[in-house]
Design a protein around this motif. Structure first.
Motif, PDB file in Angstrom:
ATOM      1  N   LEU A  63       3.033  -6.966   4.610  1.00 51.39           N
ATOM      2  CA  LEU A  63       1.737  -6.301   4.766  1.00 51.39           C
ATOM      3  C   LEU A  63       0.638  -7.112   4.095  1.00 51.39           C
ATOM      4  O   LEU A  63       0.897  -7.791   3.092  1.00 51.39           O
ATOM      5  CB  LEU A  63       1.842  -4.898   4.165  1.00 51.39           C
ATOM      6  N   LYS A  64      -0.564  -7.020   4.618  1.00 50.54           N
ATOM      7  CA  LYS A  64      -1.620  -7.940   4.195  1.00 50.54           C
ATOM      8  C   LYS A  64      -2.192  -7.645   2.807  1.00 50.54           C
ATOM      9  O   LYS A  64      -2.355  -8.522   1.964  1.00 50.54           O
ATOM     10  CB  LYS A  64      -2.781  -7.924   5.215  1.00 50.54           C
ATOM     11  N   ALA A  65      -2.504  -6.356   2.569  1.00 55.93           N
ATOM     12  CA  ALA A  65      -3.259  -6.034   1.344  1.00 55.93           C
ATOM     13  C   ALA A  65      -2.383  -6.234   0.096  1.00 55.93           C
ATOM     14  O   ALA A  65      -1.230  -5.759   0.063  1.00 55.93           O
ATOM     15  CB  ALA A  65      -3.762  -4.597   1.408  1.00 55.93           C
ATOM     16  N   PRO A  66      -2.922  -6.919  -0.905  1.00 52.03           N
ATOM     17  CA  PRO A  66      -2.138  -7.158  -2.131  1.00 52.03           C
ATOM     18  C   PRO A  66      -2.143  -5.931  -3.055  1.00 52.03           C
ATOM     19  O   PRO A  66      -2.653  -5.967  -4.177  1.00 52.03           O
ATOM     20  CB  PRO A  66      -2.857  -8.335  -2.786  1.00 52.03           C
ATOM     21  N   ILE A  67      -1.575  -4.837  -2.530  1.00 53.80           N
ATOM     22  CA  ILE A  67      -1.568  -3.564  -3.284  1.00 53.80           C
ATOM     23  C   ILE A  67      -0.203  -2.910  -3.119  1.00 53.80           C
ATOM     24  O   ILE A  67       0.700  -3.516  -2.543  1.00 53.80           O
ATOM     25  CB  ILE A  67      -2.689  -2.614  -2.748  1.00 53.80           C
ATOM     26  N   SER A  68      -0.051  -1.693  -3.585  1.00 54.69           N
ATOM     27  CA  SER A  68       1.239  -1.004  -3.463  1.00 54.69           C
ATOM     28  C   SER A  68       1.652  -0.899  -1.990  1.00 54.69           C
ATOM     29  O   SER A  68       0.797  -0.659  -1.113  1.00 54.69           O
ATOM     30  CB  SER A  68       1.119   0.411  -4.074  1.00 54.69           C
ATOM     31  N   PRO A  69       2.935  -1.097  -1.688  1.00 55.20           N
ATOM     32  CA  PRO A  69       3.382  -1.051  -0.282  1.00 55.20           C
ATOM     33  C   PRO A  69       2.972   0.207   0.470  1.00 55.20           C
ATOM     34  O   PRO A  69       2.571   0.138   1.631  1.00 55.20           O
ATOM     35  CB  PRO A  69       4.908  -1.153  -0.419  1.00 55.20           C
ATOM     36  N   HIS A  70       3.032   1.373  -0.196  1.00 58.01           N
ATOM     37  CA  HIS A  70       2.672   2.610   0.523  1.00 58.01           C
ATOM     38  C   HIS A  70       1.230   2.571   1.008  1.00 58.01           C
ATOM     39  O   HIS A  70       0.912   2.986   2.132  1.00 58.01           O
ATOM     40  CB  HIS A  70       2.909   3.839  -0.370  1.00 58.01           C
ATOM     41  N   ALA A  71       0.355   1.970   0.156  1.00 59.15           N
ATOM     42  CA  ALA A  71      -1.083   1.914   0.506  1.00 59.15           C
ATOM     43  C   ALA A  71      -1.357   0.779   1.503  1.00 59.15           C
ATOM     44  O   ALA A  71      -2.139   0.945   2.447  1.00 59.15           O
ATOM     45  CB  ALA A  71      -1.899   1.716  -0.775  1.00 59.15           C
ATOM     46  N   ALA A  72      -0.690  -0.344   1.292  1.00 60.26           N
ATOM     47  CA  ALA A  72      -0.877  -1.479   2.215  1.00 60.26           C
ATOM     48  C   ALA A  72      -0.407  -1.093   3.616  1.00 60.26           C
ATOM     49  O   ALA A  72      -1.030  -1.440   4.619  1.00 60.26           O
ATOM     50  CB  ALA A  72      -0.090  -2.694   1.690  1.00 60.26           C
ATOM     51  N   ALA A  73       0.693  -0.336   3.672  1.00 67.12           N
ATOM     52  CA  ALA A  73       1.222   0.116   4.976  1.00 67.12           C
ATOM     53  C   ALA A  73       0.239   1.086   5.637  1.00 67.12           C
ATOM     54  O   ALA A  73      -0.061   0.961   6.831  1.00 67.12           O
ATOM     55  CB  ALA A  73       2.577   0.785   4.770  1.00 67.12           C
ATOM     56  N   ALA A  74      -0.306   2.010   4.847  1.00 66.34           N
ATOM     57  CA  ALA A  74      -1.242   2.999   5.417  1.00 66.34           C
ATOM     58  C   ALA A  74      -2.465   2.304   6.006  1.00 66.34           C
ATOM     59  O   ALA A  74      -2.957   2.679   7.072  1.00 66.34           O
ATOM     60  CB  ALA A  74      -1.659   3.982   4.312  1.00 66.34           C
ATOM     61  N   LEU A  75      -2.924   1.225   5.351  1.00 70.68           N
ATOM     62  CA  LEU A  75      -4.101   0.495   5.855  1.00 70.68           C
ATOM     63  C   LEU A  75      -3.837  -0.096   7.234  1.00 70.68           C
ATOM     64  O   LEU A  75      -4.745  -0.316   8.015  1.00 70.68           O
ATOM     65  CB  LEU A  75      -4.468  -0.639   4.885  1.00 70.68           C
ATOM     66  N   GLU A  76      -2.558  -0.368   7.519  1.00 76.03           N
ATOM     67  CA  GLU A  76      -2.203  -0.992   8.811  1.00 76.03           C
ATOM     68  C   GLU A  76      -1.574   0.014   9.767  1.00 76.03           C
ATOM     69  O   GLU A  76      -1.067  -0.358  10.833  1.00 76.03           O
ATOM     70  CB  GLU A  76      -1.264  -2.184   8.568  1.00 76.03           C
ATOM     71  N   GLY A  77      -1.591   1.282   9.346  1.00 86.32           N
ATOM     72  CA  GLY A  77      -1.010   2.300  10.228  1.00 86.32           C
ATOM     73  C   GLY A  77       0.483   2.137  10.402  1.00 86.32           C
ATOM     74  O   GLY A  77       1.070   2.481  11.428  1.00 86.32           O
ATOM     75  N   VAL A  78       1.112   1.563   9.355  1.00 89.62           N
ATOM     76  CA  VAL A  78       2.568   1.323   9.377  1.00 89.62           C
ATOM     77  C   VAL A  78       3.243   2.343   8.452  1.00 89.62           C
ATOM     78  O   VAL A  78       2.674   2.728   7.419  1.00 89.62           O
ATOM     79  CB  VAL A  78       2.858  -0.126   8.880  1.00 89.62           C
ATOM     80  N   TYR A  79       4.426   2.811   8.831  1.00 86.91           N
ATOM     81  CA  TYR A  79       5.216   3.671   7.938  1.00 86.91           C
ATOM     82  C   TYR A  79       6.432   2.867   7.492  1.00 86.91           C
ATOM     83  O   TYR A  79       7.216   2.399   8.338  1.00 86.91           O
ATOM     84  CB  TYR A  79       5.656   4.935   8.682  1.00 86.91           C
ATOM     85  N   ILE A  80       6.593   2.657   6.202  1.00 88.56           N
ATOM     86  CA  ILE A  80       7.768   1.912   5.710  1.00 88.56           C
ATOM     87  C   ILE A  80       8.954   2.878   5.663  1.00 88.56           C
ATOM     88  O   ILE A  80       8.972   3.826   4.872  1.00 88.56           O
ATOM     89  CB  ILE A  80       7.506   1.308   4.316  1.00 88.56           C
ATOM     90  N   ASP A  81       9.922   2.628   6.542  1.00 89.55           N
ATOM     91  CA  ASP A  81      11.107   3.500   6.620  1.00 89.55           C
ATOM     92  C   ASP A  81      12.261   2.764   5.965  1.00 89.55           C
ATOM     93  O   ASP A  81      12.758   1.766   6.498  1.00 89.55           O
ATOM     94  CB  ASP A  81      11.411   3.779   8.098  1.00 89.55           C
ATOM     95  N   HIS A  82      12.697   3.227   4.796  1.00 85.88           N
ATOM     96  CA  HIS A  82      13.722   2.455   4.061  1.00 85.88           C
ATOM     97  C   HIS A  82      15.037   2.412   4.844  1.00 85.88           C
ATOM     98  O   HIS A  82      15.861   1.518   4.613  1.00 85.88           O
ATOM     99  CB  HIS A  82      13.920   2.990   2.639  1.00 85.88           C
ATOM    100  N   ASN A  83      15.193   3.337   5.788  1.00 84.29           N
ATOM    101  CA  ASN A  83      16.418   3.287   6.624  1.00 84.29           C
ATOM    102  C   ASN A  83      16.367   2.132   7.624  1.00 84.29           C
ATOM    103  O   ASN A  83      17.378   1.797   8.230  1.00 84.29           O
ATOM    104  CB  ASN A  83      16.604   4.606   7.370  1.00 84.29           C
TER     105      ASN A  83
END
Ligand SMILES: Nc1ncnc2c1ncn2[C@@H]1O[C@H](COP(=O)(O)OP(=O)(O)OP(=O)(O)O)[C@@H](O)[C@H]1O
Ligand SMILES: C[C@H](N)[C@H](N)CCCCCC(=O)O
Ligand SMILES: [Mg+2]
Length: 203
Positions: A63-83
């Motif tokens: 993910l692009k933004a150099p921040i927490s994965p949950h926030a960087a994912a939200a900025l890109e409309g991505v959901y990080i699914d650990h499964n």
């Protein structure tokens, strides 16, 4: 074939440098499941290792933004699914680097801890700063409570008051130290790989 998960007491403490040392010491593969920020750790690893056995596996989420994965994912409309984060297949040892510390969120409920398999040997990278004793004890004790095998690498400027008390209170083994270097090069990584190899191999 062993799998090591390299975490740290926070971000920017030397997880990638320690991962490079471990990759070089074991001629292991490297995998950064969740990368945020365009400073790719995988690229850094490829610049710092010398052996020709290592395979650097593709991140599951980058993910692009150099921040927490949950926030960087939200900025890109991505959901990080650990499964959907699947360990790469390899016959080599595998060094896996987390993102930030162990409770960094991937989404509203899952954290980095959820991608640390019970079989992984967890390496906690500790760098000294005022507050690092607390962060170290929180991280190490939490991992021990969750039943993981844990060892520590002390990175950067030495501080015996911190290092001694962290070792004494947690009782975990110390793989060794990586000193504060003027710059990080392949030669420096090789030096520490030689120094730490016996302790790493003995885990
Ligand atoms: N022992 C050291 N001597 C000199 N520089 C170091 C040392 N350890 C780390 N660094 C430098 O400090 C910075 C942070 O280190 P590193 O990238 O390994 O941290 P990290 O924990 O992997 O960070 P992130 O959470 O972003 O993955 C890098 O620029 C790295 O080259
Ligand atoms: C951008 C940084 N280099 C890491 N990739 C992500 C660090 C997330 C830290 C989250 C937090 O603990 O506040
Ligand atoms: Mg890193």
């Amino acid at each position: 074939m062993k799998q090591f998960f390299v975490t740290g007491i926070s971000t920017d403490v030397g997880k990638t440098i320690t991962s490079a040392v471990m990759v070089e010491a074991l001629e292991a593969d490297y995998w950064k499941p969740v990368q945020t920020g365009d400073e790719s750790d995988s690229e850094t690893i490829s610049e710092l290792i010398s052996n020709n056995k290592t395979v650097i596996h593709k991140s599951s989420y980058s993910l692009k933004a150099p921040i927490s994965p949950h926030a960087a994912a939200a900025l890109e409309g991505v959901y990080i699914d650990h499964n959907k984060i699947h360990e790469p297949k390899t016959e080599n040892h595998l060094v896996i680097e987390g993102a930030g510390g162990v409770l960094v969120p991937l989404n509203d409920s899952d954290t980095i801890l959820d991608i640390i398999m019970p079989t992984y040997y967890v390496i906690v990278v500790v760098k000294h700063y005022l507050g690092s004793i607390n962060h170290s004890l929180l991280t190490i004790k939490w991992l021990l409570l969750k039943g993981y095998d844990v060892a520590v690498v002390f990175n950067g400027e030495p501080n015996s008051a911190s290092e001694d008390i962290i070792s004494k209170i947690t009782g975990v083994s110390v793989l060794g130290r990586i000193g504060q270097e003027a710059s990080m090069t392949k030669e420096v990584i090789k030096k520490y790989a030689e120094e730490l190899r016996p302790a790493i191999m003995a885990l």
